[in-house]
Write a protein that holds these residues in place. Structure first.
Motif, short mmCIF file in Angstrom:
data_model
loop_
_atom_site.label_atom_id
_atom_site.label_comp_id
_atom_site.label_asym_id
_atom_site.label_seq_id
_atom_site.Cartn_x
_atom_site.Cartn_y
_atom_site.Cartn_z
N ARG A 180 0.83 -1.20 0.00
CA ARG A 180 0.00 0.00 0.00
C ARG A 180 0.87 1.26 0.00
N LEU A 181 1.92 1.20 0.82
CA LEU A 181 2.80 2.36 0.95
C LEU A 181 3.47 2.66 -0.39
N PHE A 182 4.00 1.60 -1.01
CA PHE A 182 4.69 1.83 -2.27
C PHE A 182 3.74 2.14 -3.41
N SER A 183 2.43 1.88 -3.23
CA SER A 183 1.49 2.27 -4.28
C SER A 183 1.29 3.78 -4.26
N PHE A 184 1.89 4.45 -3.28
CA PHE A 184 1.81 5.91 -3.23
C PHE A 184 3.13 6.57 -3.59
N ILE A 185 4.12 5.77 -3.98
CA ILE A 185 5.45 6.33 -4.24
C ILE A 185 5.91 5.98 -5.65
N PRO A 186 5.99 6.96 -6.55
CA PRO A 186 6.57 6.66 -7.86
C PRO A 186 8.03 6.23 -7.69
N PRO A 187 8.46 5.14 -8.34
CA PRO A 187 9.80 4.59 -8.10
C PRO A 187 10.94 5.60 -8.20
N ILE A 188 10.96 6.40 -9.28
CA ILE A 188 12.08 7.32 -9.47
C ILE A 188 12.13 8.35 -8.34
N PHE A 189 10.93 8.82 -7.96
CA PHE A 189 10.77 9.76 -6.87
C PHE A 189 11.44 9.20 -5.61
N LEU A 217 14.84 10.56 -3.58
CA LEU A 217 14.73 10.93 -2.18
C LEU A 217 15.75 10.19 -1.33
#
Lengths: 296, 317
Positions: A115-124, A128
């Motif tokens: 769920r958490l990673f479904s909110f994070i674009p990979p490159i972003f 970071l």
């Protein structure tokens, strides 16, 4: 006739052969020496990057290093890097999938992770994390970046295998195994693993392609895996990439694309063909297994 | 009710993610440089201190409270204006891309589905397969070089490929961003249409004399939509990730470019100087990106509730 499997494997074996014989090829300059300046035929001098010519069959990079030599010598490094990333990913993902199949606690972790990673674009995420001083100045920076890149998709891979195990657990033959008194380990080895193996192999090849694509993208925004700090005239220090991995040919792409197009073109063709080979192999293997187990 | 609960869940995730990012962004950047005799760089070590970390975060929030405009970037332009300006530019790329990706992707999927048994199948499935298998990076770079070459030869009109000032750069940017999502969705659509083939409800519709096109668009497609929408999160993430690449390749001054500038202290440093993220901007862009994902998830949820038959609600969560 499984065309994609054959084509994919031909290209892949060609690449593997290159990694072994590249240093011994007559036109490969293993020393990768810089050519700082060279004389033009009509007098005068020119600075690198040099255009394709007899000396440099596909041109040179901005240090005057023969690009063809760099490309061929870089094959090994590129393939090993993506292999390492995918291996780390699977070493974490497969036990996580199995653990979440047997324990609700780990299943929770898997769900939250996904769920958490479904909110994070990979490159972003990579930008970071890699910007944090902890990783930037770490002595093992290379290893850390490999781990970060591996972690990004651990949840996705683990979920695929978790769902696979859940599907298998509903089949009658698994009940037969439980009734006949097999230990959990035997169940895992003889009842769950064999039907999971094909999708494991297919997924592995497609992940190799995805990973190469990701490090290619990172190359465009100038995030490289191994760097050295180089003194600048201004008194500052700039990170400079020090490897022959293909994505590094994208350095300064917005500048090179017009004046020295052979640099980005070489990088994108090498990466493009390799990714194509991985996806062909992956879909070819899928066809092969479908046919073998009559699932088509 | 199920959907309301889902919406709340998405919102909670949004809050958690934003705080997680703020936590990472405000990692204390106190670095000990080790220098040689001439003061040249030898190595650097980094020690984490929890106190400074908390101080950084609380400091940021009190700063925001005191400066509603987030401080001045240059005289006359506040950080808030600048972030809003850049985010708006990116929004103009992302929103049309997402909408067009679904429209064109589903249409291409239907086209592939109809071409399946015909001679020209390579135009349908062949192209879809090629564009999924090759990285879109390849097509973008080839397109850029190709357009330039054609213009030089006088075979094509001039297209501005750089910057973010002209309308045509937005069009080109959207086209670049569209490449992968369209073909990815085409593939999903095609597969889910094939799964529906031979179902009883299709035969019923045929026996009543409904035209083929009507069956395809109204009956089958409606049943395929839950399957297609299940991939919406993948598409949104892909587009946002690719935004970094496209903005870099086009020198487009959008939010991805802004975030990259604000965060990537990693590309250079000076000894003695505390390298530090431009935290204010970074948080601004982070909120922007997370909000796009939140909104796109909520919109998908609404569409899902519209197209999912009540009987299947449980199966397509």
């Amino acid at each position: 006739m499984n065309k994609s499997l054959i084509f994919g494997l031909i290209i892949l074996s060609f690449l593997v052969i290159i990694t072994f014989i590249a240093p011994y090829l007559p036109f490969v300059d293993t020393s990768l020496k810089d050519t700082v300046m060279r004389q033009k035929e009509d007098g005068g001098f020119e600075l690198p990057p040099f255009a394709p010519s007899a000396d440099f069959p596909i041109g040179s990079d901005h240090n005057g290093v023969d690009l063809l030599s760099r490309l061929l010598l870089g094959t090994k490094e590129t393939l090993l890097t993506i292999l390492a990333i995918v291996l780390i990913r699977y070493i974490v993902a497969i036990p996580l999938a199995m653990a979440s199949f047997y324990s609700r606690f780990f299943h929770r972790i898997l769900i939250v992770w996904n769920r958490l990673f479904s909110f994070i674009p990979p490159i972003f995420f990579v930008i970071l994390i890699i910007g944090t001083p902890f990783i930037l100045f770490s002595d093992n920076r290379y290893l850390w970046i490999l781990i970060v890149l591996a972690m990004i998709e651990v949840g996705r891979v683990a979920d695929i295998f978790y769902q696979g195990m859940v599907d298998i657990s509903k089949r009658p033959y698994v009940e037969a195994g439980i009734v006949s008194g097999s230990s959990p380990l035997t169940m895992l080895k003889n009842y769950y693993w064999p039907p999971l193996r094909p999708s494991f192999i297919v997924q592995f090849f497609s992940d190799l392609g995805r990973t190469l694509f990701l490090i290619g993208q990172l190359g465009i925004i100038e995030i490289f895996l191994s760097v050295e700090f180089v003194s600048q005239l201004s008194g500052g220090y700039k990170t400079l990439n020090t490897s022959n991995v293909w994505p590094t040919y994208f350095v300064d792409i917005t500048h090179h694309i017009w004046s020295h197009p052979w640099l980005p073109i070489t990088g994108t063709i090498a990466i493009g063909i390799t990714i194509l080979a991985f996806s062909m192999t992956s879909s070819g293997l899928q066809q092969y297994f479908d046919k073998k187990y009559k699932r088509a | 009710m199920v959907y309301f609960k889902k919406a709340i869940e998405h919102f909670v995730l949004w809050v958690v993610c934003v705080f997680l990012f703020i936590g990472i962004l405000f990692l204390p950047a106190k670095t000990n440089y080790e220098t040689g005799q001439g003061g040249q760089f030898k190595s650097a070590s980094y020690d984490y201190e929890l106190d400074t970390h908390i101080e950084n975060i609380t400091g940021f929030f009190s700063f925001v409270k005191e400066n509603p405009g987030l401080g001045e970037f240059v005289p006359g332009q506040s950080y808030a204006d600048r972030i809003a300006d850049k985010s708006w530019k990116s929004l103009l790329l992302v929103v049309p891309t997402l909408i067009l990706a679904y429209v064109l992707g589903v249409l291409k999927g239907i086209f592939d589905f109809r071409m399946q048994k015909k001679k020209l199948n390579f135009l349908g499935n062949g192209t879809t397969w090629l564009f999924i298998s090759m990285p879109d990076l390849f097509f973008i770079i080839v397109a850029q070089i190709g357009l330039m070459f054609l213009y030089e030869k006088g075979l094509f009109f001039h297209v501005t490929l750089y910057g973010s000032e002209k309308l045509e750069t937005y069009v080109v940017g959207i086209l670049f961003l569209l490449i992968y999502p369209v073909f990815y969705l085409a593939n999903i659509t095609n597969v889910s249409l094939q799964e529906q083939q031979g179902n009883d409800y299709i035969r019923t519709a045929q026996s009543k004399g409904t035209s083929g096109m009507r069956i395809l668009f109204i009956h089958i497609l409606k049943n395929s939509f839950p399957r297609i929408l299940a991939h919406s999160n993948t598409i949104t993430l892909y587009v946002l990730s690719n935004l970094f690449i496209v903005e870099k390749l086009m020198d487009f001054q959008g939010a991805a470019d802004g975030l990259y500038d604000a965060v990537l202290r990693g590309t250079g440093f000076k000894i003695g100087l505390e390298i530090m993220v431009d935290g204010v901007s970074a948080v601004g862009y982070t909120v922007f990106f997370a909000s796009i994902i939140l909104v796109s998830n909520l919109v998908t949820q609404i569409f899902k509730s519209l197209v999912t038959p009540a009987s299947q609600e449980m199966n397509h969560e």
